[in-house]
Design an enzyme around this catalytic site. Structure first.
Site, PDB file in Angstrom:
ATOM      1  N   LYS A  72       0.872  -1.186   0.000  1.00  0.00           N
ATOM      2  CA  LYS A  72       0.000   0.000   0.000  1.00  0.00           C
ATOM      3  C   LYS A  72       0.903   1.229   0.000  1.00  0.00           C
ATOM      4  CE  LYS A  72      -3.919   1.937   2.652  1.00  0.00           C
ATOM      5  NZ  LYS A  72      -4.814   1.715   3.795  1.00  0.00           N
ATOM      6  N   SER A 148      -9.745   1.644   2.737  1.00  0.00           N
ATOM      7  CA  SER A 148      -8.854   2.430   1.916  1.00  0.00           C
ATOM      8  C   SER A 148      -7.797   1.607   1.186  1.00  0.00           C
ATOM      9  CB  SER A 148      -8.160   3.489   2.778  1.00  0.00           C
ATOM     10  OG  SER A 148      -7.329   2.875   3.747  1.00  0.00           O
ATOM     11  N   SER A 172     -10.039  -0.842   6.856  1.00  0.00           N
ATOM     12  CA  SER A 172      -9.460  -0.702   5.512  1.00  0.00           C
ATOM     13  C   SER A 172      -8.715  -1.898   4.961  1.00  0.00           C
ATOM     14  CB  SER A 172      -8.532   0.505   5.470  1.00  0.00           C
ATOM     15  OG  SER A 172      -9.301   1.660   5.349  1.00  0.00           O
TER      16      SER A 172
HETATM   17  N1  GLN Z   1     -13.343   3.873   6.179  1.00  0.00           N
HETATM   18  C1  GLN Z   1     -12.677   4.323   7.358  1.00  0.00           C
HETATM   19  C2  GLN Z   1     -12.300   5.773   7.199  1.00  0.00           C
HETATM   20  O1  GLN Z   1     -12.617   6.327   6.213  1.00  0.00           O
HETATM   21  C3  GLN Z   1     -11.500   3.478   7.649  1.00  0.00           C
HETATM   22  C4  GLN Z   1     -10.281   3.817   6.901  1.00  0.00           C
HETATM   23  C5  GLN Z   1      -9.126   2.970   7.276  1.00  0.00           C
HETATM   24  O2  GLN Z   1      -9.267   1.925   7.914  1.00  0.00           O
HETATM   25  N2  GLN Z   1      -7.958   3.423   6.914  1.00  0.00           N
HETATM   26  O3  GLN Z   1     -11.693   6.347   8.036  1.00  0.00           O
END
Ligand code: GLN
Length: 474
Positions: A72, A148, A172
């Site tokens: 990532k 994400s 995410s």
């Molecule tokens: N969807 C969550 C957010 O927007 C989690 C994102 C994540 O786990 N990085 O913060």
């Protein structure tokens, strides 16, 4: 043969038998990326020359010897770009050092290869917040891959990567794994070092694997877990043999079903698949019991206060002075900060910095931030109580299958609410995994659905054992 369709275990076997070399593997994967990724957008970049140089000295006797692993784009790897899918850093920053997870991957013999697309600075649930390019779900390219770590999940599902690392702050890893039909594990907070990961919310972030099989997840976790003297929140606890957990009998395992996670808002098609997987677990001798996590209704609000507060502090370093983009328009110091951030950061990142700054400001701190910390304790206690009764908790990962690109992007609140089943695990610090449990028909496509299993602190072996049983039985 497309080497990128192999699992880690299969690639290792091909090396052992002499059918493949790491250089062959890298060239084949690069070919698959060039052919397939333009329609997916899962990679931000890859550097074949650099990887081939590393491959020359690959030690195939090591646990991940010669295995290419995609990262990532917020994981620092020396000599690789690291943009967090933000215009703030894209094309303007090359990592001068390795994150601990990358150092550990290299020690296990792996070859970091390819930078996976993501929501900008890991803020999002759909990958639509990437500041560089959209990412699509390989099962239906009109739909989101999740976020994400959407790129990490999409490239494993599209068979353009052997396996990948992602990060999970509120779901995410698990949510894109569920939407793309791959396995994704969020370790217990502190199981894996955060040193060298660009921070979103430091008390919630964890790095973990996205892979084709539960066995591969065990192999990758084995490599990256363990103490780190450069991360004071990393636990000083020995790493068990995770592959030893695979194939173990699950009869007598107590599986808790939180009634709040099977209530209103859950799509019937998803519910049906998850319930079928639970029947499978029962068929293998597990015992399911209803439990309650009574503070679930406060989880989304609590998360979006704590995560944005921490993000507003963590992202202050992107000021146009120390890293990345600097505006050409500014004519004084304050202007450099303001204009550089205005030009370099996307709308969602700005929204979160504003929200976070607001909840931390004097006059609102007690009302929002302090309160959220108290509710976080209650959520953590919900899990402690539940784990006195059961060994693992099972639930859906996401209330719906992957939605259409654009469907929720104009309504951040509905996007935030879709995190309901994943974020509590981060607030409580417990571990979680998403394992594919079938597909549902929607709009002419077959869309994957994941089963979420949550475990006690440092209970990763229980999750792997249970997920492996589900995977093998289905
Ligand atoms: N969807 C969550 C957010 O927007 C989690 C994102 C994540 O786990 N990085 O913060």
């Amino acid at each position: 043969m497309n080497v990128a369709s192999l699992t880690i275990a299969q690639l290792r076997a091909a090396y052992q038998s002499g059918d493949l070399t790491p250089a062959d593997a890298l060239k084949s994967i690069a070919g698959a990326i060039d052919k397939t990724d333009p329609g997916i957008g899962g990679y931000l970049s890859y550097d074949l020359e650099q990887a081939l140089r590393v491959a020359e000295t690959a030690d195939l006797s090591k646990p991940l010897g010669g295995v290419p692993i995609a990262l990532k784009d917020l994981i620092n790897a020396e000599g690789h770009p690291c943009s967090c899918a933000s215009k703030m850093l894209h094309g303007k920053y090359t990592s001068p050092y390795d994150a601990t997870v990358v150092r550990k991957l290299r020690e296990a013999g792996a070859i970091p290869f390819g930078r996976a697309n993501m929501d900008e600075f890991a803020m999002g649930s759909s990958n639509e917040n990437s500041g560089i390019q959209p990412c699509r779900n390989p099962h239906d390219t009109d739909r989101i891959p999740g976020g994400s770590s959407g790129g990490s999940a999409a490239i494993v599902a599209a068979q353009t990567a052997i396996a990948a690392l992602g990060t999970d702050t509120g779901g995410s890893i698990r949510q894109p794994a569920s939407h793309c039909g791959v396995v994704g594990l969020k370790p217990t907070y502190g199981r894996v070092s955060r040193f060298g990961l660009v921070a979103f919310a430091s008390s919630l972030d964890q790095c973990g694997p996205l892979t084709k099989t539960v066995e591969d997840t065990a192999l990758l976790l084995q490599a990256i877990a363990g103490p780190c003297e450069r991360d004071s929140t990393c636990l000083d606890e020995a790493v068990p043999d995770y592959t030893a957990a695979l194939g173990q009998d699950i009869s007598g395992l107590k599986v808790g079903l939180p009634k709040e996670y099977f209530a209103e808002g859950l799509a019937p098609s998803v519910k049906e698949k998850v319930e079928a997987a639970l029947k499978t677990l029962e068929g293998l001798g597990a015992e399911t019991v209803e439990i309650s996590l009574p503070n679930t209704e406060h989880a989304v609000a609590t998360y979006y206060i704590i995560a944005t507060a921490e993000a507003s502090a963590n992202l202050a370093r992107f000021d146009g002075v120390r890293y990345g983009h600097r505006s050409a328009e500014a004519d004084d110091l304050l202007g450099v900060y303001e204009q550089s951030r205005e030009e370099g950061l996307g709308a969602e990142v700005k929204r979160r910095i504003l929200l976070g700054t607001y909840v931390l400001s004097s006059g609102y701190y007690d009302a929002y931030y302090l309160r959220a910390q108290k509710v976080r304790t209650l959520i953590r206690e919900d899990f402690s109580r539940a784990f006195e009764q059961v060994d693992v908790i099972a639930s859906p990962v996401s209330p719906t299958p992957a939605f259409k690109i654009g469907e929720k992007s104009s309504d951040p609140l509905s996007m935030y609410l879709a995190d309901i089943y994943t974020i509590s695990a981060n607030l409580a610090g417990v571990c979680g995994i998403s394992v594919p449990c079938g597909t549902v028909a929607e709009g002419g496509s077959e869309l994957p659905v994941g089963l979420q299993l949550l475990g006690k602190p440092l209970g990763e072996a229980d999750l792997l054992k249970t997920a492996h049983a589900v995977e093998q039985a289905l």
